[in-house]
Design a protein around this motif. Structure first.
Motif, PDB file in Angstrom:
ATOM      1  N   ILE A  26       0.670  -1.061  -0.098  1.00  0.00           N
ATOM      2  CA  ILE A  26       0.009   0.085  -0.089  1.00  0.00           C
ATOM      3  C   ILE A  26       0.868   1.474  -0.047  1.00  0.00           C
ATOM      4  N   GLU A  27       1.817   1.180   1.013  1.00  0.00           N
ATOM      5  CA  GLU A  27       2.675   2.253   0.945  1.00  0.00           C
ATOM      6  C   GLU A  27       3.545   2.606  -0.264  1.00  0.00           C
ATOM      7  N   TYR A  28       3.828   1.547  -1.019  1.00  0.00           N
ATOM      8  CA  TYR A  28       4.701   1.674  -2.206  1.00  0.00           C
ATOM      9  C   TYR A  28       3.821   2.024  -3.434  1.00  0.00           C
ATOM     10  N   ILE A  29       2.564   1.792  -3.341  1.00  0.00           N
ATOM     11  CA  ILE A  29       1.472   2.267  -4.489  1.00  0.00           C
ATOM     12  C   ILE A  29       1.475   3.837  -4.149  1.00  0.00           C
ATOM     13  N   ALA A  30       1.257   4.094  -2.940  1.00  0.00           N
ATOM     14  CA  ALA A  30       0.726   5.467  -2.507  1.00  0.00           C
ATOM     15  C   ALA A  30       2.071   6.292  -3.301  1.00  0.00           C
ATOM     16  N   THR A  31       3.347   5.951  -2.928  1.00  0.00           N
ATOM     17  CA  THR A  31       4.457   6.862  -3.329  1.00  0.00           C
ATOM     18  C   THR A  31       4.441   6.953  -4.608  1.00  0.00           C
ATOM     19  N   ILE A  32       4.300   5.934  -5.523  1.00  0.00           N
ATOM     20  CA  ILE A  32       3.981   6.004  -6.969  1.00  0.00           C
ATOM     21  C   ILE A  32       2.915   6.907  -7.399  1.00  0.00           C
ATOM     22  N   LEU A  33       1.907   6.897  -7.020  1.00  0.00           N
ATOM     23  CA  LEU A  33       0.771   7.906  -7.230  1.00  0.00           C
ATOM     24  C   LEU A  33       1.111   9.269  -6.746  1.00  0.00           C
ATOM     25  N   LYS A  34       1.527   9.400  -5.773  1.00  0.00           N
ATOM     26  CA  LYS A  34       1.924  10.733  -5.111  1.00  0.00           C
ATOM     27  C   LYS A  34       2.964  11.701  -6.168  1.00  0.00           C
ATOM     28  N   LYS A  35       3.743  10.791  -6.578  1.00  0.00           N
ATOM     29  CA  LYS A  35       4.808  11.471  -7.680  1.00  0.00           C
ATOM     30  C   LYS A  35       4.016  11.833  -8.915  1.00  0.00           C
ATOM     31  N   SER A  36       2.841  11.209  -9.108  1.00  0.00           N
ATOM     32  CA  SER A  36       2.235  11.646 -10.453  1.00  0.00           C
ATOM     33  C   SER A  36       0.906  12.468 -10.160  1.00  0.00           C
ATOM     34  N   PHE A 126      -8.775  16.000 -19.541  1.00  0.00           N
ATOM     35  CA  PHE A 126     -10.028  15.388 -19.464  1.00  0.00           C
ATOM     36  C   PHE A 126     -10.884  16.304 -18.408  1.00  0.00           C
ATOM     37  N   SER A 127     -12.056  16.224 -18.671  1.00  0.00           N
ATOM     38  CA  SER A 127     -13.000  16.851 -17.722  1.00  0.00           C
ATOM     39  C   SER A 127     -13.528  15.810 -16.827  1.00  0.00           C
ATOM     40  N   GLY A 128     -13.014  16.048 -15.553  1.00  0.00           N
ATOM     41  CA  GLY A 128     -13.625  14.890 -14.705  1.00  0.00           C
ATOM     42  C   GLY A 128     -12.265  14.612 -13.511  1.00  0.00           C
ATOM     43  N   SER A 129     -12.401  13.325 -13.072  1.00  0.00           N
ATOM     44  CA  SER A 129     -11.238  12.673 -12.002  1.00  0.00           C
ATOM     45  C   SER A 129     -11.079  11.377 -11.916  1.00  0.00           C
ATOM     46  N   ILE A 130      -9.903  10.967 -11.932  1.00  0.00           N
ATOM     47  CA  ILE A 130      -9.616   9.280 -11.956  1.00  0.00           C
ATOM     48  C   ILE A 130      -9.155   9.235 -10.371  1.00  0.00           C
ATOM     49  N   SER A 131      -9.596   7.884  -9.925  1.00  0.00           N
ATOM     50  CA  SER A 131      -9.230   7.347  -8.636  1.00  0.00           C
ATOM     51  C   SER A 131      -8.945   5.973  -8.330  1.00  0.00           C
ATOM     52  N   ALA A 132      -8.293   5.660  -7.617  1.00  0.00           N
ATOM     53  CA  ALA A 132      -8.063   4.381  -7.060  1.00  0.00           C
ATOM     54  C   ALA A 132      -8.416   3.768  -5.809  1.00  0.00           C
ATOM     55  N   LEU A 133      -9.117   2.583  -5.569  1.00  0.00           N
ATOM     56  CA  LEU A 133      -9.570   2.089  -4.209  1.00  0.00           C
ATOM     57  C   LEU A 133      -8.840   1.048  -4.088  1.00  0.00           C
ATOM     58  N   ILE A 134      -7.828   0.948  -3.348  1.00  0.00           N
ATOM     59  CA  ILE A 134      -6.803  -0.432  -3.141  1.00  0.00           C
ATOM     60  C   ILE A 134      -7.022  -0.994  -1.722  1.00  0.00           C
ATOM     61  N   THR A 135      -7.562  -1.988  -1.247  1.00  0.00           N
ATOM     62  CA  THR A 135      -7.441  -2.671  -0.069  1.00  0.00           C
ATOM     63  C   THR A 135      -6.599  -3.726   0.210  1.00  0.00           C
TER      64      THR A 135
END
Length: 401
Positions: A26-36, A126-135
């Motif tokens: 989870i921490e690893y994925i968050a680090t990747i997404l924060k950089k973007s 794009f007009s909108g937003s994208i998100s990720a929900l990871i458990t």
């Protein structure tokens, strides 16, 4: 920053995230997404000493919001002697990527992360937003996973308009099956009481085994329904029967049994409980019945967004996907309470098996499909806009693919 989905899959597989632990994923994925440029929230839920890590990440705050969901937790690899490699040391051999979670569902997560991040890197507007929900709690302790994240989102007024769950839904080839619904699951535990005694004096005892046999026979012979256009008939399977008796001249005082009903959208857990309770009471009054219903049924009837996914799959694989509601349960059963949801991902043949694996080429293809879906979700092509819901992919009978 661009991401190679195969390299990311290998990295995710290397995390020993046996449910409900995330192993650092989870921490690893968050680090990747924060950089973007994603706003990331690592959410921990649980009681006592058990805390489950989850991630909700969002890029831009516009509407509509398109969400991709998945889980990094995996089932235990079992006895290692059956594996040809360390389950958490991924390897690529002859075009196949091996490791626990390769199919279910770290490759799916890697694909949608790569699709989102790479589109951001390509300056996709794009007009909108994208998100990720990871458990990290899909395979167990579900109350502290996606279900808890959705409650948190509601409290924070965070809305999802459409969701794709990256479960491995394909059967034989990537792209052959989309899950537009799932049956619900209700597990029953039944205890029948009797009176313990000597087998030579049955008149002084009351054998509960005969009561249980009669009840289970009636349950198994019950036609709950005949299914409908989208779902097969609801079905019951007996999973355990136990008296805990290792003495051959003793009539037991009680017997327990468990059985599971996979039910369609004709049924509800309450109706099923009432029906089973009536069957039990028709045989004996000396029983105790309990039920646990975790994930309910859901159905996303064919619409424009399903057309968009079908079109994206065909563009990348040249396959016309079949719409299906078969198989087990998933966290889509929770997500359907807040928005329409579908499942689409890798081939599921080796999920939970020894030497779990996926085709390397399929990881790249799945990433391309997700990218195509994202682009057309926000900017539908004329082909999509001119289509009338592609209900043609839904057969006249139940969707059992």
């Amino acid at each position: 920053m661009k991401i190679d989905p195969v390299k990311l899959t290998k990295k995710l597989v290397s995390f020993k995230s046996i449910t409900p632990r995330d192993g650092g994923a989870i921490e690893y994925i968050a680090t990747i997404l924060k950089k973007s440029g994603f706003d990331c929230e690592i959410l921990e839920f649980g009681d006592g000493g058990t805390k489950i890590k989850n991630l909700y990440a969002k890029y831009i705050n516009g509407v509509p919001n398109l969400c991709f969901a998945g889980h990094v937790d995996v089932v235990h690899p079992g006895q290692l002697k059956g594996w040809t490699l360390d389950p958490f040391s991924p390897e690529v051999r002859d075009g196949m990527l091996y490791g626990r979670g390769a199919a279910d569902m770290k490759s799916g997560i890697a694909a949608f992360i790569a699709a989102m991040v790479n589109l951001v890197a390509e300056k996709f507007q794009f007009s909108g937003s994208i998100s990720a929900l990871i458990t990290s709690a899909e395979e167990s302790m579900e109350e502290y996973g996606t279900k808890a994240v959705l409650k948190w989102m509601e409290s924070k007024h965070k809305k999802i308009d459409y969701c794709v769950v990256a479960e491995p839904t394909s059967s034989e080839k990537l792209g052959d099956t989309i899950k537009i619904g799932r049956r619900g699951s209700a597990t029953f535990k039944l205890i029948c009481h009797g009176k313990q005694g000597h087998v030579a004096y049955p008149d002084l005892a009351d054998n509960p085994i005969y009561k249980m046999v009669s009840i289970l026979s009636k349950v198994k012979d019950t036609t709950f329904d005949n299914g409908n256009k989208y779902f097969q008939p609801s079905n019951c399977e007996i999973t355990t029967v136990d008296v805990g008796n290792d003495t051959d001249n003793l009539i037991p005082g009680l017997i327990t049994a468990s059985f599971n009903i996979r039910y369609n959208n004709i049924q509800t857990p309450d109706n099923l409980y009432k029906l089973i309770d009536e069957i039990c009471s028709s045989v004996t009054n000396d029983y105790k019945l309990s039920m646990h219903s975790s994930r309910g049924t859901f159905l996303s009837t064919p619409d424009r967004n399903i057309d968009i996914m079908l079109d994206a799959i065909n563009k990348v694989t040249s396959i016309d996907a079949t719409l299906s509601t078969s198989g087990g349960t998933s966290d889509a059963a929770f997500i359907k309470d807040v928005c329409l949801v579908i499942e689409f991902g890798m081939v599921n043949k080796t999920a939970h098996q020894v030497n779990e694996c996926v085709l390397v080429d399929d990881v790249h293809k799945l990433t391309a499909i997700y990218k195509e879906f994202i682009k057309n979700y926000f900017y539908p092509s004329n082909k999509i806009l001119n289509q009338i819901n592609v209900v043609g992919n839904a057969s006249e009978g139940p969707l059992l693919a």
